[in-house]
Structures are given as C-alpha cells and as structure tokens.
Design a protein around this motif. Sequence first.
Motif, PDB file in Angstrom:
ATOM      1  N   ALA A   1     -15.581   9.868 -42.475  1.00 29.86           N
ATOM      2  CA  ALA A   1     -16.617   9.902 -41.431  1.00 29.86           C
ATOM      3  C   ALA A   1     -17.896   9.230 -41.930  1.00 29.86           C
ATOM      4  O   ALA A   1     -18.567   8.523 -41.175  1.00 29.86           O
ATOM      5  CB  ALA A   1     -16.879  11.346 -41.000  1.00 29.86           C
TER       6      ALA A   1
ATOM      7  N   ARG B   1      -7.878   2.891 -41.606  1.00 27.79           N
ATOM      8  CA  ARG B   1      -7.183   2.131 -40.564  1.00 27.79           C
ATOM      9  C   ARG B   1      -6.372   3.072 -39.666  1.00 27.79           C
ATOM     10  O   ARG B   1      -6.235   2.828 -38.463  1.00 27.79           O
ATOM     11  CB  ARG B   1      -6.283   1.082 -41.210  1.00 27.79           C
ATOM     12  CG  ARG B   1      -5.475   0.229 -40.252  1.00 27.79           C
ATOM     13  CD  ARG B   1      -6.306  -0.621 -39.304  1.00 27.79           C
ATOM     14  NE  ARG B   1      -5.462  -1.216 -38.276  1.00 27.79           N
ATOM     15  CZ  ARG B   1      -5.893  -1.802 -37.164  1.00 27.79           C
ATOM     16  NH1 ARG B   1      -7.197  -1.910 -36.925  1.00 27.79           N
ATOM     17  NH2 ARG B   1      -5.057  -2.295 -36.287  1.00 27.79           N
ATOM     18  N   LEU B   2      -5.836   4.160 -40.223  1.00 26.30           N
ATOM     19  CA  LEU B   2      -5.111   5.120 -39.389  1.00 26.30           C
ATOM     20  C   LEU B   2      -6.059   5.843 -38.436  1.00 26.30           C
ATOM     21  O   LEU B   2      -5.754   6.005 -37.254  1.00 26.30           O
ATOM     22  CB  LEU B   2      -4.409   6.187 -40.248  1.00 26.30           C
ATOM     23  CG  LEU B   2      -3.352   5.762 -41.264  1.00 26.30           C
ATOM     24  CD1 LEU B   2      -2.638   6.991 -41.821  1.00 26.30           C
ATOM     25  CD2 LEU B   2      -2.333   4.816 -40.659  1.00 26.30           C
ATOM     26  N   LYS B   3      -7.184   6.285 -38.962  1.00 27.43           N
ATOM     27  CA  LYS B   3      -8.023   7.212 -38.199  1.00 27.43           C
ATOM     28  C   LYS B   3      -9.166   6.531 -37.445  1.00 27.43           C
ATOM     29  O   LYS B   3      -9.682   7.099 -36.488  1.00 27.43           O
ATOM     30  CB  LYS B   3      -8.601   8.276 -39.137  1.00 27.43           C
ATOM     31  CG  LYS B   3      -7.556   9.213 -39.748  1.00 27.43           C
ATOM     32  CD  LYS B   3      -6.950  10.137 -38.687  1.00 27.43           C
ATOM     33  CE  LYS B   3      -6.143  11.270 -39.312  1.00 27.43           C
ATOM     34  NZ  LYS B   3      -5.613  12.195 -38.298  1.00 27.43           N
ATOM     35  N   TYR B   4      -9.584   5.356 -37.919  1.00 23.86           N
ATOM     36  CA  TYR B   4     -10.702   4.664 -37.265  1.00 23.86           C
ATOM     37  C   TYR B   4     -10.384   3.185 -37.029  1.00 23.86           C
ATOM     38  O   TYR B   4     -11.170   2.310 -37.426  1.00 23.86           O
ATOM     39  CB  TYR B   4     -11.977   4.788 -38.110  1.00 23.86           C
ATOM     40  CG  TYR B   4     -12.506   6.191 -38.270  1.00 23.86           C
ATOM     41  CD1 TYR B   4     -13.379   6.743 -37.331  1.00 23.86           C
ATOM     42  CD2 TYR B   4     -12.143   6.984 -39.355  1.00 23.86           C
ATOM     43  CE1 TYR B   4     -13.874   8.032 -37.480  1.00 23.86           C
ATOM     44  CE2 TYR B   4     -12.629   8.282 -39.502  1.00 23.86           C
ATOM     45  CZ  TYR B   4     -13.492   8.786 -38.574  1.00 23.86           C
ATOM     46  OH  TYR B   4     -13.985  10.065 -38.726  1.00 23.86           O
ATOM     47  N   PRO B   5      -9.263   2.865 -36.391  1.00 23.73           N
ATOM     48  CA  PRO B   5      -8.912   1.445 -36.197  1.00 23.73           C
ATOM     49  C   PRO B   5      -9.870   0.719 -35.266  1.00 23.73           C
ATOM     50  O   PRO B   5      -9.876  -0.509 -35.230  1.00 23.73           O
ATOM     51  CB  PRO B   5      -7.503   1.516 -35.605  1.00 23.73           C
ATOM     52  CG  PRO B   5      -7.452   2.833 -34.921  1.00 23.73           C
ATOM     53  CD  PRO B   5      -8.287   3.762 -35.774  1.00 23.73           C
ATOM     54  N   SER B   6     -10.664   1.477 -34.525  1.00 26.17           N
ATOM     55  CA  SER B   6     -11.662   0.828 -33.674  1.00 26.17           C
ATOM     56  C   SER B   6     -12.739   0.168 -34.513  1.00 26.17           C
ATOM     57  O   SER B   6     -13.419  -0.742 -34.043  1.00 26.17           O
ATOM     58  CB  SER B   6     -12.303   1.864 -32.745  1.00 26.17           C
ATOM     59  OG  SER B   6     -12.796   2.958 -33.499  1.00 26.17           O
TER      60      SER B   6
ATOM     61  N   SER C   1       3.466   3.596 -36.322  1.00 24.28           N
ATOM     62  CA  SER C   1       2.631   3.241 -35.171  1.00 24.28           C
ATOM     63  C   SER C   1       1.306   2.619 -35.612  1.00 24.28           C
ATOM     64  O   SER C   1       0.543   2.140 -34.776  1.00 24.28           O
ATOM     65  CB  SER C   1       2.382   4.458 -34.280  1.00 24.28           C
ATOM     66  OG  SER C   1       1.671   5.450 -34.979  1.00 24.28           O
TER      67      SER C   1
ATOM     68  N   GLN D   1      -2.423  15.439 -41.822  1.00 24.57           N
ATOM     69  CA  GLN D   1      -3.635  14.737 -41.394  1.00 24.57           C
ATOM     70  C   GLN D   1      -3.429  13.224 -41.393  1.00 24.57           C
ATOM     71  O   GLN D   1      -3.930  12.532 -40.518  1.00 24.57           O
ATOM     72  CB  GLN D   1      -4.791  15.122 -42.345  1.00 24.57           C
ATOM     73  CG  GLN D   1      -6.133  14.553 -41.975  1.00 24.57           C
ATOM     74  CD  GLN D   1      -6.691  15.136 -40.691  1.00 24.57           C
ATOM     75  OE1 GLN D   1      -6.113  16.009 -40.079  1.00 24.57           O
ATOM     76  NE2 GLN D   1      -7.826  14.618 -40.263  1.00 24.57           N
TER      77      GLN D   1
ATOM     78  N   TRP E   1      -0.391  11.573 -41.466  1.00 19.41           N
ATOM     79  CA  TRP E   1       0.846  11.127 -40.837  1.00 19.41           C
ATOM     80  C   TRP E   1       2.079  11.111 -41.725  1.00 19.41           C
ATOM     81  O   TRP E   1       3.150  10.667 -41.276  1.00 19.41           O
ATOM     82  CB  TRP E   1       0.675   9.752 -40.192  1.00 19.41           C
ATOM     83  CG  TRP E   1      -0.543   9.583 -39.337  1.00 19.41           C
ATOM     84  CD1 TRP E   1      -1.534  10.488 -39.091  1.00 19.41           C
ATOM     85  CD2 TRP E   1      -0.910   8.415 -38.590  1.00 19.41           C
ATOM     86  NE1 TRP E   1      -2.483   9.969 -38.247  1.00 19.41           N
ATOM     87  CE2 TRP E   1      -2.126   8.684 -37.933  1.00 19.41           C
ATOM     88  CE3 TRP E   1      -0.334   7.169 -38.429  1.00 19.41           C
ATOM     89  CZ2 TRP E   1      -2.777   7.753 -37.107  1.00 19.41           C
ATOM     90  CZ3 TRP E   1      -0.978   6.239 -37.612  1.00 19.41           C
ATOM     91  CH2 TRP E   1      -2.176   6.532 -36.966  1.00 19.41           C
TER      92      TRP E   1
ATOM     93  N   ALA F   1     -17.297   5.595 -41.572  1.00 17.76           N
ATOM     94  CA  ALA F   1     -17.354   5.204 -40.156  1.00 17.76           C
ATOM     95  C   ALA F   1     -18.800   5.106 -39.685  1.00 17.76           C
ATOM     96  O   ALA F   1     -19.198   4.125 -39.045  1.00 17.76           O
ATOM     97  CB  ALA F   1     -16.572   6.215 -39.312  1.00 17.76           C
ATOM     98  N   GLU F   2     -19.585   6.116 -40.019  1.00 21.55           N
ATOM     99  CA  GLU F   2     -21.004   6.091 -39.614  1.00 21.55           C
ATOM    100  C   GLU F   2     -21.729   4.906 -40.256  1.00 21.55           C
ATOM    101  O   GLU F   2     -22.548   4.243 -39.614  1.00 21.55           O
ATOM    102  CB  GLU F   2     -21.706   7.399 -40.020  1.00 21.55           C
ATOM    103  CG  GLU F   2     -21.252   8.633 -39.245  1.00 21.55           C
ATOM    104  CD  GLU F   2     -21.908   8.764 -37.871  1.00 21.55           C
ATOM    105  OE1 GLU F   2     -22.548   7.802 -37.394  1.00 21.55           O
ATOM    106  OE2 GLU F   2     -21.756   9.849 -37.262  1.00 21.55           O
TER     107      GLU F   2
ATOM    108  N   GLU G   1       5.439   8.958 -41.284  1.00 21.41           N
ATOM    109  CA  GLU G   1       5.543   8.446 -39.913  1.00 21.41           C
ATOM    110  C   GLU G   1       4.342   7.576 -39.576  1.00 21.41           C
ATOM    111  O   GLU G   1       3.542   7.912 -38.697  1.00 21.41           O
ATOM    112  CB  GLU G   1       5.664   9.610 -38.929  1.00 21.41           C
ATOM    113  CG  GLU G   1       6.869  10.499 -39.166  1.00 21.41           C
ATOM    114  CD  GLU G   1       8.179   9.732 -39.017  1.00 21.41           C
ATOM    115  OE1 GLU G   1       8.261   8.862 -38.135  1.00 21.41           O
ATOM    116  OE2 GLU G   1       9.114   9.994 -39.803  1.00 21.41           O
TER     117      GLU G   1
END
Lengths: 488, 488
Positions: A150, A187-192, A415, A407, A409, A153-154, A412
């Motif tokens: 996080a 990349r998994l959690k914040y691909p935006s 995707s 958390q 994945w 991301a911030e 898996e």
Amino acid sequence: MVDALKCLLCACVVCCVGVTEALLQHRRLSPYNPRLLNPLRDGFSYRTLNFTQNVDHFGFRNTDQFQQRYLVADQFWNHDNGPIFFYTGNEGDIAWICNNTGFLWDIAPEFKALLVFAEHRYYGQSLPYGSESYANTSVLDYLTSEQALADYAELIRHIKQTTPGTANSPVIVFGGSYGGMLAAWMRLKYPSLVLGALASSAPVWQFEGLTPCGGFYSQIQQIYESVSPQCVDNMATTWLAVMGCWPNDLDFLTKTFSLCKPLEIKLDLGTLMDWITTVLVNMATVNYPYPASFMEPLPAWPVQEFCRDLKTPLTGKPLLEAVAKGMKMYFNCTGQAACLNMTKHATDYFGDRGWHYQTCTELVMPMCSNNTKMFYDIPLHWDMYVYSFFCHAALGVSPRENWISLQYWGKEIKSASNIIFSNGLLDPLAQGGVLETLSPSLIAIQIPMAAQQLDLRGENPADPPDVRAAREQEKNILTNWLYGWNQE
Amino acid sequence: MVDALKCLLCACVVCCVGVTEALLQHRRLSPYNPRLLNPLRDGFSYRTLNFTQNVDHFGFRNTDQFQQRYLVADQFWNHDNGPIFFYTGNEGDIAWICNNTGFLWDIAPEFKALLVFAEHRYYGQSLPYGSESYANTSVLDYLTSEQALADYAELIRHIKQTTPGTANSPVIVFGGSYGGMLAAWMRLKYPSLVLGALASSAPVWQFEGLTPCGGFYSQIQQIYESVSPQCVDNMATTWLAVMGCWPNDLDFLTKTFSLCKPLEIKLDLGTLMDWITTVLVNMATVNYPYPASFMEPLPAWPVQEFCRDLKTPLTGKPLLEAVAKGMKMYFNCTGQAACLNMTKHATDYFGDRGWHYQTCTELVMPMCSNNTKMFYDIPLHWDMYVYSFFCHAALGVSPRENWISLQYWGKEIKSASNIIFSNGLLDPLAQGGVLETLSPSLIAIQIPMAAQQLDLRGENPADPPDVRAAREQEKNILTNWLYGWNQE
C-alpha cells in the motif's frame, strides 16, 4: 529445528532463548542474504526524498504518519512520459540496495527511464516510530507486506500526480528476493498502477503447502558436492568434531575460529554450529563467478574457496582448522577483521529485527531436510507448532502459515499477467520460485549458472553467458510491454 | 451539505449534532436501501453455520477471533464438484439478505449449485465484539472492506477444504449494491479463489475522481419528472412551505405528518426536511413494477403512487397535506403504523451504525447537485473538508476519500476478467456503476426498466421484459464461465 526440540525438552529458559535466537538468525539469513548485492558504484547519482505515509492503511483508529524514504534518479529519463522503473524495496536500507542494483542503472539510459527506489517501512530510515519502531508488538503491528504494498501504491500515485511528465508514464516494478515477491505481488494486487513486474529470485511459492520443504538444504549440498564431494563429507563430520571439543577443548575452538568472545559451555554449542551453518548457506546463495564486495569482500566462487582445504579426508582438530580457515575467508578475506563475532551475521544495512518479525508473522517459509548429511541437524523436521512456539517466545507473535498463499493466490496465478520470474538455479531458494512459464505474459527465466539475484546486479566481465542472455531477454520483454502500452 | 455549512456558521452544538446525524442518515440511506430486497419466500431452506475468523487479518498484535455466520443450502447441489454460488454479504443481517435474494434460489437447481450466503463482519450476528462492537473506534477499527474480503477468502478456503465434493468446485460470487462491490472486488483481489463475479447495481466508480458527483440527484429528479413534472415542481416548493410553518405552525406539521413526537423548534427543521428527502430518494431507488414488501410494504411503482395527489399545482398547507399523504403511503401503506418516526429510517436488519462508520472511513461517495430543483438544499455542494469534519465530530474518524480508487483500481480494471456489472437504469446510483462493456469478460448489462438490484430479486410475473432478458444473459455468461472451467 532439532535444536528447538531439544530446547523444549531441556526446559532451560536461558538455553531456550539462546537457541531461539540462533534458530531465528539462521532462518533469517538463509533465504535473504543482503551481501549478495553490488557495492556502491561510481556514477550512481540520485536525490533522496521523503513521502508522508499513513502508518496504518487498513484501519482508521491510528492516524499516525511517518516519512518513507525514496530515491529518484531522473538523469536518463525522457521527461515526456518516459517509463518509471520502480524498485519495491525489501528488508534493508534503500540507499544500500539502490547502490547495489546495477541492472536498473545499466538499462535506464536505453529505456530513458525514471528510476525510483522505495524503502520498505521499518527498514533503513523509514521507521514509523523512529528508534521505538521495534519496541513492542503494538508498534510492530504495521510491519506487513500488505502495508508495504500500500505504501508503494500511494507513492506511485503521488509521483504520478506531482511530477510533470509522468501522468502517462508506464510503471514497471523490480525487486529481488523478498523485494521480488513484492514486485510480483504489486502486479497481482495493484495492476492498475503497474504495467508489469520483474521478480528476480523471488521464492513466491516457498510457503506452506506450495513447495516441498526439503529442496533448500539439498540444493545447498548439491552446490558443495559439485565442487567437491569430499568437502561435503568433511562438513558432515565437522559437527561431531565440534561436539568432541565440548566441554574440554573450548579454548582450542575459540582460538582456531578466532572468536572475539570465548565460548561458554552452556550457551554456545548451538550458536557455534548455527553460525557455521549460516555461512555454508550464505556462501551457496552468493556463489558468484567474480569477486564481489559484500559486508566482507568475497573472492570469485566462494564455495570453491571454502572447500579448497577440505578436499581430502580430515577428522578431529585438523578438520576444524580447515573449516575455520574457510570461515575466516568468508568473514575476513581482506584481513581486516581482528576476530570473528558469532552474533553478527549481516551488514548493519540489513534489517535483522524486522526480518525476524516478518518470518514469525506472515512470511513463514517451511524448510526441512531428511538427506542433507552436510548439516548437523539431520533429520531437520519442519514442525509448525515448534516454530510458532519459538516465535511467540522470542517476539510475542504467532505466525499464520497459510496466510500468504491465500493473500497472494498460491499457485493459481494464471489470471495475472506481465510478470517475469527469473531464477538463478544455483540459488538454494530457486525451487520455491516460479520456474516454468505459465502463460505468454507470465514468463519464467531459468539461469543455470546464476546464484541469487545475479541478473539484477550490474554488468560484469565475468558474468556467465546465461546471465547475459537472461538480461537481454528481460530487456526484450520490457520493450514489448512498453510497446504495447504505447499502442493503447 | 448545505445544512452542514449552515451548521458550521450557526456554531450551535446541539444543532450541529442533529444536522450531522441527519446528514449521515441521508447519505447512508440514499445509495443502499435495504428495503429493496424480497420478503421471505417459502421453500428457502438452509443451514446456519459459524466460522471462526481472526478479527484482524492484517496485523498480529490483536489475536481476538469471532464467529462469522454463514448460511448453506445444498439441496440443489451436485455433490461431485458442482459450483458454489457465494453471496458476499453487505451491510445487513445475512438471513434477511438470503431470504430476499431470489435470483440465486431460482437458478440454483439449474446449475446444481451449492448456495452460500456469508455475513459481513459487524452486521447481523457476526459481531466481532458482541454488543460492544460499536463501542469506540478501537473495536470498530476492523470494519473495512479489506477485512470483509479476507473473511470471505478464508471462508471459501475453509469450505473447500472441509466439504467433501467441493475441492474442484468453481466458486462464483454474487452481490448487490455494496455487496456487488465486494463481489467485483473479490474477483480483483482473490481471483485464485473465485472464477467470476456478478456485481448487481454496484456503484464501484461512485468514488472521488471517478464519476461526477452530480448524477445521483439529477437522476432521481428525472424519475419523478417521468411520472409528473408537476410533482417535481410541487416538491420544489414544499421546502418553502415547510419553512413557512416554522416556528408557529409546528402543531399543524406534527399532525399532518402523523409524527410520533411533536416537532421541536430548535432541532427538527433539518431533520424533517432530510426525512422527506430520504423518502424521495428511497422510493426512486426501489421503484419496482410490482408490490414488494420491505420494512413497510410498498405498492407497485411507488413513485407514481407518491405523486398521485401532486400532479396539480399546490402551495401552502394543501401542498403539505398532499406530501404527507405520500409519506404515509411509503411508511404506512398497510395501515399498521400508528404514527411516523422521523429517526427511524430502515428495518432493524440493516446495519445503520456500521454503514455510517464505513461511509465515514473508506466508502466516501461524493454526491452533489446544482440543478435538481426538487431538493431543498440547492446548490448541494460536495465539500470533503466539511464531510470530514462531520465524520470526525460524529464518529471520531476521518475519511480517506482517495483510498478505494487506489485499492480497487479505479477505472483501470481492464486487466481483470469474468465480472458482470449489471445496472438498472432507474437506479439513481447507476451512473456510478460500470455501464459499458470493457472487454469480452468484463461485461456491462444495462436494464432500462429496473431499479436497484432488480435482477437479483426472485422472478415475478410483473417483471419487465428487460429484466427477464438480463437474467437470461447473466445465466448464459455463468454457463460459459463454468464450461470454460470444466474444459481446463
């Protein structure tokens, strides 16, 4: 872990604490040795900045904030939305990591990239509660991978909102080892926010239920065996030789290993054996083909150096003297250390305490062995109950061994997209990484002759051809991602 | 919000608290009216179970646990890895939500699906600290969407690990309104666990910077205008008529609106006007084509019913009497309520307090208006500073208005897959939803004649054709996802 079990039986508090510390030290150093990074190189010039972060991104009661340090180098950057190469810092001082991640500096001019190195909270100078950041479990409660992601991301949003010319800049994240996990998880959690990730030597599957726990130690033994089977046999008997000195020949051991502090009968048997084990592990991890300056500079192929005097059958004190010579090579190869300190395992740039806490909470990586004769504690069982017991005794927290695979994945991850998983096959942790390509955009790169994170290091004349090829492949993939971004 | 500004100016503490409450009530009720759900239907039979969850998934200091309630119906299920349809509970009692989500019950036999309805923490009976769960910001600190998603992830894993025949069952998540957001976010954040999501009437883009704040109120006005422009004109003058009664004709107002408690001069002007506004908003939200039993049963097309006596120009007391008649229809259409209570806005099954907290922390959905004459506070500005001020005054927390768009990818969701975003265009919040298909597996379904979540309701003879068509399309997409899963 055998020590841990012994400790349970001996019911001796002092012993327990000592063994616990050794156990945690050992576990910490094994996977993530900071010494594998490059030394400071000339020409690395950056600005040091701070960004105000919330201590707790996932709750609203605690409104404390702290300053996260990050480094910015824009001398190569195309100021008109050139890409941002963002290093997701791991468990250490970010200036030291930055100065030792030559690959990004090597490729930044070609990609006209803005380099950003973000420090992980609770490490280096990014301490949420200053010198009190490790005072207790309350202040440590915010040291998790989720909070760190996080933060990144911030910070990425902040940079893109406040730096002219970045609004349409694609961001690619990079990291090695734990930093590589964080890059992949970004990349998994914040691909935006991030177009793709290069996760180097990231054992993202070295968690409960995902990878057999036995591969790590057997891989280390194989590395030594490839140098000299006799070296392995000698190490296998070293432990008996050490124990044979107990308790009457401690002076001999103290002198032979040039220890700064005389060995103590009740405390130091486990400590000494763990210390030697740690060095065996570390040398395999950073078994590079050229001399590299870590905390203590090492020669090329340090495993080979270590085994140099262990290639003939030895026993007793001659064996211990040969092992001690290898230990001194590791710690003292430029001859500067007056004596060796068994309690010091890593450079001060490395966040020992934080890493202990993380491996005792989220980052539980089971390791075991049934067939690695070169280590003294065979069989080395993995027992979550015992591990948890010691974490609680040492740090007051209990690990959640199944959390990371939920958390992030587990296996898996098909995707997801745009992740490079590169692994040096000489890295003992490679077996916990993603070794096979999963889709056209989840690409595994195996580097047979590389130890941990070698591809993230700067170019070196002694680099084996497969490392050079891996870096070329990585650059080509980055180029494709950026081309796709620009076409959209 | 104008009231909030007035309040700041009047510097009257009692007034402030009253207005704050009204503001929060209003904001809470507008988007997520619980009354839109179906009543209990015969034949819904399920088992009620509990699962032990960690109160804090994102920290290790607090080791408290609580019982999360969930409901399971397996009578339709193919016990050999038939699919799991998992409802990601929103802000209310899960039994009430379950009993009112007929669509899942209608389609479960066809898909041979296991139905699971999971209760959202802090609502219904899933209270982390029992009756003390709302006592202060410390115990409320774990009421976040991230914690709720982690609960669902842990529960899905638990079910798959412990229920024979589910190990290879694909999981599809469903939800409406906030539950629809959670369903979509589950697919973003935990795609390893869920194959796809049906997010019905989920205003995932009704957050800072993603959607203009003005659409909500103008859409409501359009709904009334489509019934009767004069009804809108009458409502536009109602506020002056109310103020004209202040302070001398309060008895008239109390009697005309059959209020349980006489109006008070200093406290109740804002409360009364907010209460009427809330009803106008709610009726537009649940403007269904057939009688539906909510907390108070409503006739078909309640907006039309409300406007029935407001289609000719009215002023003064005759206008107020006509408005009061509409209010009584809304609250009292079966004639059971002896008087009306301005402070009660929703069924007790709905988690008022929890929702207030969530909208004052993470779920900040800006709404404003410059041109909706039917509401009294025109222009209704959105002022984050004022909103934050009132949240802090009322609940002791400050909202983070930019967090949701960072955590759940804002509009950059193209890298996700397998999400249906269905939106009834009569829903005032539809403009905050995903209305256009973004990729072959991120599919938007617009339902012109549907109010909020109509597609998730059980089949009804009065359903308009477009709702029937939407449900068919949804079933076809689910079938395709499941077919693809079985082919892998």
